[in-house]
Scaffold this motif. Structure first.
Motif, PDB file in Angstrom:
ATOM      1  N   LYS A 150       0.810  -1.212   0.000  1.00 58.00           N
ATOM      2  CA  LYS A 150       0.000   0.000   0.000  1.00 58.00           C
ATOM      3  C   LYS A 150       0.847   1.267   0.000  1.00 58.00           C
ATOM      4  CE  LYS A 150      -4.189  -1.850   0.400  1.00 58.00           C
ATOM      5  NZ  LYS A 150      -5.308  -1.593  -0.511  1.00 58.00           N
ATOM      6  N   VAL A 151       1.850   1.329   0.885  1.00 56.02           N
ATOM      7  CA  VAL A 151       2.688   2.530   0.963  1.00 56.02           C
ATOM      8  C   VAL A 151       3.723   2.544  -0.155  1.00 56.02           C
ATOM      9  CG1 VAL A 151       4.298   3.848   2.379  1.00 56.02           C
ATOM     10  CG2 VAL A 151       2.337   2.733   3.447  1.00 56.02           C
ATOM     11  N   GLY A 152       4.449   1.437  -0.313  1.00 58.83           N
ATOM     12  CA  GLY A 152       5.481   1.385  -1.337  1.00 58.83           C
ATOM     13  C   GLY A 152       4.941   1.624  -2.736  1.00 58.83           C
ATOM     14  N   GLY A 153       3.734   1.129  -3.007  1.00 58.33           N
ATOM     15  CA  GLY A 153       3.116   1.357  -4.306  1.00 58.33           C
ATOM     16  C   GLY A 153       2.837   2.830  -4.560  1.00 58.33           C
ATOM     17  N   ARG A 154       2.370   3.507  -3.514  1.00 58.09           N
ATOM     18  CA  ARG A 154       2.123   4.946  -3.657  1.00 58.09           C
ATOM     19  C   ARG A 154       3.428   5.719  -3.850  1.00 58.09           C
ATOM     20  NH1 ARG A 154      -2.421   3.282  -1.190  1.00 58.09           N
ATOM     21  NH2 ARG A 154      -4.287   4.606  -1.260  1.00 58.09           N
ATOM     22  N   VAL A 155       4.463   5.328  -3.142  1.00 59.99           N
ATOM     23  CA  VAL A 155       5.762   5.985  -3.323  1.00 59.99           C
ATOM     24  C   VAL A 155       6.251   5.787  -4.760  1.00 59.99           C
ATOM     25  CG1 VAL A 155       8.196   5.963  -2.626  1.00 59.99           C
ATOM     26  CG2 VAL A 155       6.399   5.844  -0.888  1.00 59.99           C
ATOM     27  N   ALA A 156       6.076   4.569  -5.284  1.00 59.87           N
ATOM     28  CA  ALA A 156       6.495   4.284  -6.662  1.00 59.87           C
ATOM     29  C   ALA A 156       5.798   5.208  -7.652  1.00 59.87           C
ATOM     30  CB  ALA A 156       6.214   2.823  -7.003  1.00 59.87           C
ATOM     31  N   LEU A 157       4.488   5.358  -7.516  1.00 59.06           N
ATOM     32  CA  LEU A 157       3.740   6.225  -8.428  1.00 59.06           C
ATOM     33  C   LEU A 157       4.206   7.674  -8.321  1.00 59.06           C
ATOM     34  CD1 LEU A 157       0.113   4.815  -7.942  1.00 59.06           C
ATOM     35  CD2 LEU A 157       1.567   4.571  -9.967  1.00 59.06           C
ATOM     36  N   ARG A 158       4.505   8.118  -7.129  1.00 58.95           N
ATOM     37  CA  ARG A 158       4.880   9.518  -6.937  1.00 58.95           C
ATOM     38  C   ARG A 158       6.278   9.818  -7.455  1.00 58.95           C
ATOM     39  NH1 ARG A 158       0.823   8.205  -4.289  1.00 58.95           N
ATOM     40  NH2 ARG A 158      -0.624   9.586  -3.193  1.00 58.95           N
ATOM     41  N   VAL A 159       7.225   8.911  -7.243  1.00 54.24           N
ATOM     42  CA  VAL A 159       8.575   9.198  -7.743  1.00 54.24           C
ATOM     43  C   VAL A 159       8.630   9.071  -9.259  1.00 54.24           C
ATOM     44  CG1 VAL A 159       9.752   8.627  -5.596  1.00 54.24           C
ATOM     45  CG2 VAL A 159       9.384   6.836  -7.288  1.00 54.24           C
ATOM     46  N   LYS A 160       7.735   8.266  -9.843  1.00 53.11           N
ATOM     47  CA  LYS A 160       7.676   8.199 -11.309  1.00 53.11           C
ATOM     48  C   LYS A 160       7.290   9.553 -11.901  1.00 53.11           C
ATOM     49  CE  LYS A 160       5.690   4.844 -13.489  1.00 53.11           C
ATOM     50  NZ  LYS A 160       6.752   4.581 -14.485  1.00 53.11           N
ATOM     51  N   ALA A 161       6.498  10.335 -11.145  1.00 51.98           N
ATOM     52  CA  ALA A 161       6.112  11.668 -11.617  1.00 51.98           C
ATOM     53  C   ALA A 161       7.316  12.598 -11.693  1.00 51.98           C
ATOM     54  CB  ALA A 161       5.057  12.258 -10.679  1.00 51.98           C
ATOM     55  N   PHE A 162       8.402  12.257 -11.004  1.00 50.31           N
ATOM     56  CA  PHE A 162       9.628  13.041 -11.079  1.00 50.31           C
ATOM     57  C   PHE A 162      10.536  12.554 -12.205  1.00 50.31           C
ATOM     58  CE2 PHE A 162       8.182  13.943  -6.827  1.00 50.31           C
ATOM     59  CZ  PHE A 162       8.578  15.247  -6.583  1.00 50.31           C
ATOM     60  N   GLU A 163      10.018  11.650 -13.035  1.00 50.67           N
ATOM     61  CA  GLU A 163      10.746  11.099 -14.193  1.00 50.67           C
ATOM     62  C   GLU A 163      11.942  10.260 -13.751  1.00 50.67           C
ATOM     63  OE1 GLU A 163      11.126  13.780 -17.668  1.00 50.67           O
ATOM     64  OE2 GLU A 163      10.186  15.277 -16.353  1.00 50.67           O
ATOM     65  N   ALA A 164      11.772   9.577 -12.643  1.00 52.67           N
ATOM     66  CA  ALA A 164      12.783   8.623 -12.204  1.00 52.67           C
ATOM     67  C   ALA A 164      12.431   7.234 -12.719  1.00 52.67           C
ATOM     68  CB  ALA A 164      12.865   8.601 -10.676  1.00 52.67           C
ATOM     69  N   GLU A 165      13.434   6.375 -12.862  1.00 53.97           N
ATOM     70  CA  GLU A 165      13.186   4.975 -13.191  1.00 53.97           C
ATOM     71  C   GLU A 165      12.991   4.223 -11.886  1.00 53.97           C
ATOM     72  OE1 GLU A 165      15.253   0.986 -15.142  1.00 53.97           O
ATOM     73  OE2 GLU A 165      16.352   2.888 -15.108  1.00 53.97           O
ATOM     74  N   VAL A 166      11.917   3.429 -11.800  1.00 54.81           N
ATOM     75  CA  VAL A 166      11.610   2.731 -10.553  1.00 54.81           C
ATOM     76  C   VAL A 166      11.736   1.228 -10.752  1.00 54.81           C
ATOM     77  CG1 VAL A 166       9.922   2.382  -8.717  1.00 54.81           C
ATOM     78  CG2 VAL A 166      10.031   4.580  -9.903  1.00 54.81           C
ATOM     79  N   ILE A 167      12.547   0.615  -9.905  1.00 52.83           N
ATOM     80  CA  ILE A 167      12.613  -0.843  -9.846  1.00 52.83           C
ATOM     81  C   ILE A 167      12.162  -1.255  -8.450  1.00 52.83           C
ATOM     82  CG2 ILE A 167      14.383  -1.097 -11.609  1.00 52.83           C
ATOM     83  CD1 ILE A 167      16.481  -1.332  -9.428  1.00 52.83           C
ATOM     84  N   ALA A 168      11.614  -2.451  -8.343  1.00 50.16           N
ATOM     85  CA  ALA A 168      11.041  -2.863  -7.060  1.00 50.16           C
ATOM     86  C   ALA A 168      11.322  -4.323  -6.784  1.00 50.16           C
ATOM     87  CB  ALA A 168       9.530  -2.613  -7.055  1.00 50.16           C
ATOM     88  N   CYS A 169      11.393  -4.622  -5.493  1.00 52.74           N
ATOM     89  CA  CYS A 169      11.574  -5.994  -5.037  1.00 52.74           C
ATOM     90  C   CYS A 169      10.479  -6.294  -4.027  1.00 52.74           C
ATOM     91  CB  CYS A 169      12.957  -6.149  -4.400  1.00 52.74           C
ATOM     92  SG  CYS A 169      13.200  -7.703  -3.522  1.00 52.74           S
ATOM     93  N   ASP A 170       9.682  -7.312  -4.298  1.00 53.44           N
ATOM     94  CA  ASP A 170       8.629  -7.726  -3.371  1.00 53.44           C
ATOM     95  C   ASP A 170       8.244  -9.155  -3.733  1.00 53.44           C
ATOM     96  OD1 ASP A 170       6.283  -8.188  -1.897  1.00 53.44           O
ATOM     97  OD2 ASP A 170       5.830  -6.047  -1.859  1.00 53.44           O
ATOM     98  N   PRO A 171       8.665 -10.137  -2.933  1.00 58.31           N
ATOM     99  CA  PRO A 171       8.460 -11.534  -3.316  1.00 58.31           C
ATOM    100  C   PRO A 171       7.010 -11.980  -3.314  1.00 58.31           C
ATOM    101  CG  PRO A 171       9.363 -11.389  -1.107  1.00 58.31           C
ATOM    102  CD  PRO A 171       9.410 -10.016  -1.676  1.00 58.31           C
ATOM    103  N   TYR A 172       6.105 -11.207  -2.712  1.00 58.32           N
ATOM    104  CA  TYR A 172       4.726 -11.657  -2.676  1.00 58.32           C
ATOM    105  C   TYR A 172       3.761 -10.664  -3.300  1.00 58.32           C
ATOM    106  CZ  TYR A 172       4.641 -16.267  -0.836  1.00 58.32           C
ATOM    107  OH  TYR A 172       4.751 -17.628  -0.732  1.00 58.32           O
ATOM    108  N   VAL A 173       4.199 -10.075  -4.393  1.00 60.24           N
ATOM    109  CA  VAL A 173       3.331  -9.251  -5.219  1.00 60.24           C
ATOM    110  C   VAL A 173       3.398  -9.808  -6.636  1.00 60.24           C
ATOM    111  CG1 VAL A 173       3.089  -6.976  -6.288  1.00 60.24           C
ATOM    112  CG2 VAL A 173       3.400  -7.145  -3.834  1.00 60.24           C
ATOM    113  N   SER A 174       2.250  -9.928  -7.277  1.00 63.47           N
ATOM    114  CA  SER A 174       2.221 -10.508  -8.619  1.00 63.47           C
ATOM    115  C   SER A 174       2.818  -9.541  -9.639  1.00 63.47           C
ATOM    116  CB  SER A 174       0.780 -10.842  -9.023  1.00 63.47           C
ATOM    117  OG  SER A 174       0.019  -9.661  -9.170  1.00 63.47           O
TER     118      SER A 174
END
Length: 529
Positions: A150-174
């Motif tokens: 819930k939180v990490g997903g929102r952070v991902a969306l917000r930093v993408k608005a700054f034109e950053a490349e986002v990579i993520a690690c989460d073993p239990y997300v599809s």
């Protein structure tokens, strides 16, 4: 329904209850323990924050209480076990502050990158300096997010608005969840290797405590920036201080600490470090978050009254007693299967299949399914997962749940199989009961026969003479006693699967030695609750 409110709760957040004609709200603040004991018997629900201790003594007087609602994340002031024993449901509000926490993450990160805090202090002292406060932009940076719930997903969306490349690690997300967020799922190793900025957003569990240690900092880029607005102790704080002092880490922004209030020398030095931006656990401290948690628990009370599923229940409601007595042994079995396979399977499952063979399939297996699902997901989410909310949590993760029942069974009178479909293929674990004792009888296509215990080790390798001896020798040299050993293999001198129960856990360095010694294709320590 009569509802007692004993702490300051946002009036705006209580509006769902105020608008429901079935609700009768009594706000009684500052009650003594004796006063609370005297009146609690007349209420069916209680809403608290941290100021009311809902303990076993209070619950002895709560004759008609059906639900305890904690307007916040923590439930330290609620005796959940005592409530469960009395069939009282406990709910909290784990997601009322998710937006607040996400925004606070960005606030700290931007303050660090643009050196806002030290520039602010300089100007307030009457100085006019600019060059010491040259910052850096988020645009074009690779930002690694560990945990995209819930939180990490929102952070991902917000930093993408700054034109950053986002990579993520989460073993239990599809993978679908990651695609919906527009991020690329990678391994933890890739997060460490490629990220300019790393932000953690995981719950604090056995697996995530000290998840980032000295050896992980060594594999990061020089000049990396790290952020923690999740839970104190995910980054090893001594290692963090060392990385800051060596300038491996260019800057850090922390809101949370392993001890709160911080009172150790390491934490004092870390907080005082000139390249640290720090706050005293303010992630949820917004007007909106306080209103949201009140709204969340108010809606949960209405869901209870309407007989609808509750997302934020932290204990198990009672099932029909006759059904429960029949299901209890199988619920214990599926819980062990779920907990075991959750530590072995590849990350990012898209589907979980529960298959029931034999006499068990004649019954409604839904309670067993949600029990196994809760065990499977419980180690990998930001919230408490139980039989009430397991399906909803899986749905939010983008995981499909399927249940298959057949009375046909070749070898056992009852057999439960849990299969995970992941991008790397299917993984399955099957178990049954022998005289009431849970046994794992199949792992993938290897026949096994063992009882899950506290500390276990699973090794997959090419079977060769002397390898079992090497395993025993290395464990012995590490001072680890083997309680039992089970060997499954497809053919003589073929691929083998060894499962060992250990009296004490094996350290990472011991596991590395074992892997090298037997040329393991797969090796994993499993820790059962």
């Amino acid at each position: 329904m009569k509802v007692l409110i004993t702490d300051e709760i946002s009036q705006e957040g209580l509006q769902p209850l105020l608008d429901d004609s079935r609700m009768e709200l009594d706000i009684k603040l500052g009650l003594s323990v004796q006063e609370l004991h005297g009146i609690i018997g007349g209420y069916e629900a209680i809403i608290t924050r941290s100021g009311t201790n809902v303990d076993a003594a209070l619950l002895e007087h709560a004759r008609g209480l059906k639900i305890i609602a904690r307007a916040g994340v923590g439930i330290d002031n609620v005796d959940v076990e005592a409530a469960s024993n009395k069939g009282i449901i406990v709910v909290n509000a784990p997601f009322g502050n998710v937006n607040s926490a996400a925004e606070h993450t960005l606030a700290l990160l931007l303050s660090l990158c643009r050196k806002v805090t030290i520039a602010n202090a300089s100007l307030k002292k009457g100085e006019w300096k600019r060059s010491p406060f040259t910052g850096c932009e988020l645009k074009g940076k690779t930002i690694g997010i560990i945990g995209i719930g819930k939180v990490g997903g929102r952070v991902a969306l917000r930093v993408k608005a700054f034109e950053a490349e986002v990579i993520a690690c989460d073993p239990y997300v599809s993978e679908k969840r990651a695609e919906d967020l527009g991020v690329r799922l990678v391994s933890l190793e890739d997060i460490l290797r490629y990220s300019d900025i790393i932000s953690v957003h995981t719950p604090l569990t056995e697996e995530t405590h000290d998840m980032i240690r000295s050896e992980h900092f060594a594999r990061m880029k020089d000049g990396v920036i790290i952020v923690n607005c999740a839970r104190g102790g995910i980054y090893n704080e001594a290692a963090t201080l060392e990385a800051l002092e060596s300038e491996k880490v260019a800057g850090a922004a922390f809101d949370v600490w392993s001890i709160e209030p911080p009172n150790t020398e390491v934490l004092s030095r870390l907080i005082g470090h000139p390249r640290m931006v720090v706050t005293p656990h303010l992630g949820a401290n917004t007007v909106e978050a306080q209103r949201n948690v009140a709204v969340d628990v108010s809606r949960e009370i209405i869901n209870y009254l309407d007989g609808r599923p509750m997302e934020s229940a932290v204990n198990i409601p009672r099932f029909d007693p006759d059904l429960m007595e029949h299901m209890k042994p199988f619920m214990a079995l599926v819980s062990k299967i779920g907990e075991f396979i959750s530590q072995l399977a590849p990350p990012n499952p898209s589907k979980v299949i529960f298959t029931y063979n034999g006499k068990l399939a004649r019954y409604d297996c839904a309670p067993i399914t949600v029990c196994g699902l809760a065990a499977l997901l419980g180690r990998h989410t930001e919230q408490e997962v139980n039989m009430v909310n397991a399906r909803l949590v899986a749905k939010n993760m983008g995981i499909v749940i399927e249940e298959v029942r057949t009375t046909e069974s070749e070898s056992f009178s009852n057999l439960i199989t849990v299969t995970l479909e992941t991008p790397e293929g299917k993984r399955s674990l099957a178990g049954t009961l022998f005289e009431g004792i849970p046994k794992i009888v199949k792992m993938r296509d290897f026949l096994t026969d063992f009882t899950p215990e506290g500390h276990m080790l699973v090794i997959n390798y090419e079977d060769k003479p002397g390898l079992i001896g090497k395993i025993g020798t290395l464990l012995g040299e590490a001072g680890i006693n083997i309680g039992s050993l089970n060997l499954g293999r497809r053919a003589k001198a073929g691929e083998a699967m060894v499962v060992l129960s250990l009296d004490t856990p094996a350290a990472p360095e011991t596991i590395e030695k074992l892997a090298a010694s037997v040329e393991a294709r797969f090796i994993r320590a499993v820790h059962m609750h």
